[in-house]
Write an enzyme that holds these catalytic residues in place. Sequence first.
Site: not given
Length: 455
Positions: A236, A310
């Site tokens: 990020k 996920r």
Amino acid sequence: MTQITGFTTDASKALPLHVMEREQFAAWRAQQAPALVAWLDAQHFNGSGGSVVLLPGDAGIGGAIVGVGDPGDAYAYAHAPFALPEGSVWQLAGELPETMQTLLHLGWGLGSYRFARYRKPNRAPAQLVATPAAEVRDVITASLRVRDWVNTPTEDMGPQHLEDAARELASAHGAQIEVITGEALLEQNFPAIHAVGRASHRAPRLIALRWGQAGAPHVALVGKGVCFDTGGLDIKPADGMRNMKKDMGGAAHALALAGLIMAQQLPVQLTLLIPAVENAIGPDAFRPGEVIATRKGLSIEIDNTDAEGRVILCDALTYASEQKPELLLDFATLTGAARIALGPDLPALFANDDTLAQQWLQAGDRTRDPVWRMPLWRPYLRYLHSGIADLANAGSRMAGSVTAALYLERFIGEGQLWAHLDVYAWNDGERPGRPAGGEALALRSAWQMLKTRYA
């Protein structure tokens, strides 16, 4: 240990507190002495929502009025603790309907919160002479636990600390707890959790808490416990990583809700599962393009290591589904796409059953703790296509929150009743009753929904 502040039982120095809507204030004002009316008019006070005015007395402050907007919203009362003077003590003047009094207590408890682990707050909240009902105290406690856990930096809220919090709740309520850690995840067939967490010096783990009587309706809660998310090798940027201590917000919601269920003795059999990891960068970090195994047997091509939540959830959801609960709920700070679509205050709800979705939506309306249903639009599974595995963990930028939910749905058992909440768990700025930082969103409505189904 989360502490509720803002309440006292000592009424010896209490001043009268009038709590009223704008229409009620107009009628009350008409009955007051001209000098008091002049005082109120000089301050242009009209009883509007979110307002407070101090009333004069013979020796200083003689009372106060708290203006309430929506009387059915606990946050309509939450400005009062810090709008009233520090050190002041207040006792309700006159009678309030029971529902309003309950919401006043709830709002006062939520509005009195400041995160105080690392520094003393600038001031203490005003005190209300009240003893909130047990359920109100438990709801406040659950909400403040979410805030505390999310606000705590990762050095003090890593996978082991999440385990410690779960063990503390289990001990308090007589629950059983099992934790599968490190290489044992591979031995017991939780390979996706291990893959995401293996690069960190803090071992990944699956935390499992079980409580309740056999034979009662079985409710399973799953929470995303990414204690810090660098993005992995798909790192990020700095501004995107700054608040990633909050990426365990789903776990915080699930854990706090489990504590509320146990404290209130909801007649269910409860299973709580928290896959807890750090998505770190290191020699053993999982890579873009790798294919990893999952508990369900589906192979996953890693399109993006920043879509890690996920990946850990799929093993936990598979495990939960194997136990065939009557209801399976998962909570996750899963996608920025949900925030773009709905903003920070509206968690995105996905459900494979219309009745279940409607129950949560109605509970959100009743509690003013809303969710917004989003579609499980299955044609968008094409965005998770992989050329070498059963599916990819990410893909197109199209419909990001929908494709994330569709990914999770692939790991839900056949016929399993399921809802997924994509929650922000954060306040970007200061608002009355909602300090900047960690926030419990849709926790109260989830509890209301479960009460309606099972109480």
